[in-house]
Design an enzyme around this catalytic site. Structure first.
Site, mmCIF file in Angstrom:
data_model
loop_
_atom_site.group_PDB
_atom_site.id
_atom_site.type_symbol
_atom_site.label_atom_id
_atom_site.label_comp_id
_atom_site.label_asym_id
_atom_site.label_seq_id
_atom_site.Cartn_x
_atom_site.Cartn_y
_atom_site.Cartn_z
ATOM 1 N N ASP A 102 -14.099 5.974 2.443
ATOM 2 C CA ASP A 102 -12.752 5.691 3.513
ATOM 3 C C ASP A 102 -12.238 7.205 3.455
ATOM 4 O OD1 ASP A 102 -10.992 4.352 5.169
ATOM 5 O OD2 ASP A 102 -9.616 4.305 3.388
ATOM 6 N N ASP A 103 -12.418 7.883 2.147
ATOM 7 C CA ASP A 103 -11.631 8.852 2.033
ATOM 8 C C ASP A 103 -12.338 10.138 3.181
ATOM 9 O OD1 ASP A 103 -9.563 8.146 -0.016
ATOM 10 O OD2 ASP A 103 -11.570 8.202 -1.043
ATOM 11 N N ARG B 128 -9.685 9.939 -8.557
ATOM 12 C CA ARG B 128 -8.726 10.805 -7.459
ATOM 13 C C ARG B 128 -7.780 9.672 -6.697
ATOM 14 N NH1 ARG B 128 -7.719 12.216 -2.521
ATOM 15 N NH2 ARG B 128 -9.266 10.832 -1.804
ATOM 16 N N ASN C 117 -0.843 11.503 0.693
ATOM 17 C CA ASN C 117 -0.368 10.494 0.033
ATOM 18 C C ASN C 117 0.113 10.508 -1.388
ATOM 19 O OD1 ASN C 117 0.121 8.722 2.353
ATOM 20 N ND2 ASN C 117 -2.035 8.196 2.180
ATOM 21 N N LYS D 283 -6.100 -2.243 -0.572
ATOM 22 C CA LYS D 283 -6.848 -2.088 0.391
ATOM 23 C C LYS D 283 -7.365 -3.630 0.960
ATOM 24 C CE LYS D 283 -7.452 2.457 1.131
ATOM 25 N NZ LYS D 283 -7.403 3.183 2.402
ATOM 26 N N GLU E 11 -13.818 4.235 -2.642
ATOM 27 C CA GLU E 11 -12.352 4.776 -2.433
ATOM 28 C C GLU E 11 -11.830 5.510 -3.328
ATOM 29 O OE1 GLU E 11 -9.073 4.833 -0.206
ATOM 30 O OE2 GLU E 11 -10.802 3.387 0.300
ATOM 31 N N ASP E 12 -11.444 6.675 -2.993
ATOM 32 C CA ASP E 12 -10.616 7.356 -4.192
ATOM 33 C C ASP E 12 -11.710 7.805 -5.133
ATOM 34 O OD1 ASP E 12 -8.326 7.396 -2.532
ATOM 35 O OD2 ASP E 12 -7.219 6.214 -4.095
ATOM 36 N N TYR F 107 0.960 -1.060 0.022
ATOM 37 C CA TYR F 107 0.006 0.051 0.076
ATOM 38 C C TYR F 107 0.957 1.324 0.024
ATOM 39 C CZ TYR F 107 -4.330 2.697 0.181
ATOM 40 O OH TYR F 107 -5.431 3.297 -0.054
#
Length: 603
Positions: free
Chosen positions: A305-306, A193, A449, A211, A282-283, A140
């Protein structure tokens, strides 16, 4: 399949502490020589499979490689298809680690691990479990960023599912192409993203894969119960559109109602086949992330999650940081919190911190005064409410709109600085020194990140504050030594501390939805996992080596909250008597179990 799963098809782990598990095995006594060397010889539920021969060796869920015993080689018809030497999982692990550690390139190490993932899932996850601190940065962040950039070049074997506009009308049938009937967790992205890299389209599939590896290793979800998904709705990345090796739909991104209809069909399809599946968004870009969360959070078991995971993790870090500076966790409402980045992550952090203040007794109006949100135009203020979304407007200040970051620090003297901008180096020396001049022990969290996108490095933060700051970052940094032999060990504020335990708890109790209170108790439990010894060292997160124990405790807290809220559908009265043991039994532990061919018995 070689999994310690729960249910009728496998065995169950008796502890979340792997050292305790191994110690229990040692008490049973294991042979020191022969093909059973290093292996326990006691009853384990066998796995029945419908394949045999070479097909077993090419399926990563079934394959044990050189660890197949002679009896299995005979009954599964693979004798002669493997080298004669029989190894146990410990020897296999040592052999692989020797090769891995000879490689200097981080991305090459990632490729080696994913090759193992595609050959032998049990060995792969065992290496993650036993060496999570070493392996997490490889599977990750930060290495997954390069893995996504190279996804088209490095693609070897299919993993997960892809849904496109061309699949509209077929998704309800498509989900039955996935071979596993009991999926518990889906991680889905549209690639818009990816970390701090932006729109990577189909190349973002590396994120759900990474993940879910953490879900298995850290959260104890069995690998046949997870599904990575990429909603391939095109890309606006011109480099990818012009790349002949790009693997995704080579069109501009789907937008508007067409996009939301596609997502809606996907959500209905997966819920139809797996009614209790947890979907982790996610993203997704900020333009759609909150909208999707608001649409589905009450009728599907899902979370973003973000937004929510990052917020809960940041809350846990802030609560521990307050212990480090000597203020105590109840002083949260007295802090002045400067969040740089007004996208989904920044607003998500503000929302979770604000709700925590309300939990501590403040009103919403009082708690909102603690926040200062800055984007590329400056401080969010009432002057531009028309340009802000509903969530951003809540945190807009009545005055000083557009005030630059450095001037916000000078005027309002924040005690906490959080960065979620994906702009590497944004926190300059002037900004950090200005924070330190106005706060004795500033709390500084550059959370973007990968490492290259971090707003500042650990060394910079410690040096520019003369070692007085409390620091945590999204990607890992090495320890820092300043003059006078002062050594600092930076903490990593990463969502991996939250989502595995949250997902484990929600799925094993059959939660109907993920509530804000679940996120709060998850953050609170994570904060309590940091020992006083760690606090004295300035650390605000526990060691990664304890992550399975942390996930276990978070799962228990989430289940307790689901029971209080009346939304736990799979917990029996007997299970409630000892939730610690209940969760322990449900946690997957990667070890080889006996395999037998499924046969029809006619007598």
């Amino acid at each position: 399949m070689m999994v310690r799963s729960f249910g009728s098809g496998g065995t169950e782990s008796n502890s979340t502490d792997d050292d305790v598990t191994r110690a229990a095995y040692e008490e049973e006594g294991v042979p020191e020589t022969g093909e059973w060397a290093g292996c326990k010889r006691s009853f384990m539920n066998p796995i029945q499979i419908s394949v045999r021969g070479r097909d077993i060796l090419t399926d990563p869920l079934f394959n044990k490689g050189t660890a197949f015993k002679s009896g299995e080689r005979d009954r599964l018809r693979i004798r002669g298809l493997l080298p004669a030497r029989i190894m146990n999982i410990h020897m296999q692990k040592e052999r692989f680690l020797n090769a891995l550690r000879q490689e200097e390139s981080q991305i090459r190490k990632n490729i080696m691990l994913e090759d193992l993932h595609d050959r032998n899932e049990t060995l792969y996850h065992r290496i993650l479990v036993d060496h999570i601190e070493e392996m997490a940065p490889l599977i990750y962040t930060p290495t997954v960023a390069q893995a996504c950039l190279d996804f088209g070049k490095q693609y070897r074997r299919p993993r997960g599912m892809y849904f496109t506009e061309e699949d509209r009308g077929n998704m309800a049938a498509m989900v039955y192409n996935w071979p596993h009937k009991d999926v518990h967790v889906i991680v889905v992205t549209d690639g818009s993203r990816i970390l701090g890299l932006g729109d990577l389209g189909a190349s973002g599939m590396g994120i759900p894969i990474g993940k879910l590896s953490l879900y298995c290793a850290a959260g104890g979800i069995a690998p046949h119960r997870v599904l990575p998904v990429l909603l391939d709705v095109g890309t606006d990345n011109e480099t990818l559109l012009n790349d002949k090796f790009y693997l995704g739909v080579p069109k501009k991104r789907l937008k508007g109602s067409d996009y939301f209809h596609l997502v809606d069909e996907f959500m209905e399809a997966v819920r139809f086949r797996w009614p209790r599946v947890l979907v982790q968004f996610e993203d997704f870009s900020s333009s759609v992330a909150q909208t999707l969360l608001n649409k589905y959070r009450e009728k599907h078991l899902c979370f973003n999650d973000d937004i929510q995971g990052t917020g809960a993790t940041a809350l846990a870090g802030v609560l521990c940081a307050l212990r480090v500076v000597g203020h105590g966790v109840k002083s949260l409402g007295n802090q002045r919190i400067l969040i740089v980045g007004a996208g989904s992550a920044g607003i998500g952090i503000a929302q979770v911190l604000q709700r925590a203040m309300v939990e501590q007794g403040l009103t919403e109006e009082e708690s909102n005064k603690a926040f200062f949100i800055v984007d590329q135009q400056g401080l969010l203020g009432g002057e531009r409410t028309q340009a802000l979304n509903t969530e951003q407007r809540i945190f807009a200040r009545k005055e000083d709109g557009f005030l630059p970051l450095i001037d916000v620090i000078k005027k309002y003297e924040p005690t906490i600085l959080i960065g979620v901008t994906a702009v590497g180096g944004l926190f300059t020396e002037d900004i950090i020194r200005e924070m330190a001049a106005r706060c004795e022990k500033p709390i500084i969290f550059p959370l973007s990140n990968p490492t290259t996108k971090a707003e500042c490095t650990a060394e910079q933060a410690y040096e520019w504050t003369d070692g007085r700051c409390v620091f945590a970052s999204g990607s890992p940094f090495s320890r820092v030594q300043l003059s006078g032999d002062r050594v600092f060990q930076p903490s990593q504020c990463n969502n991996m501390y939250i989502f595995p335990g949250l997902g484990l708890g929600a799925t094993v109790c059959g939660a109907e939805k993920i509530t804000d209170r679940m996120l709060y108790v998850a953050a609170e439990t994570l904060a309590k996992s940091v020992s006083e010894e760690d606090i004295q060292m300035g650390k605000v997160f526990p060691s990664l080596t304890d992550i399975r124990k942390v996930s276990h405790n978070i799962a228990v807290a989430v289940i307790e909250e689901a029971i209080r809220d009346g939304i736990a559908t799979k917990i029996k009265p007997k299970d409630r008597e000892d939730l610690n043991s209940f969760v322990s039994r449900k946690m997957y532990f990667p070890e080889y179990v006996p395999i037998v061919e499924k046969r029809e018995i006619t007598i």
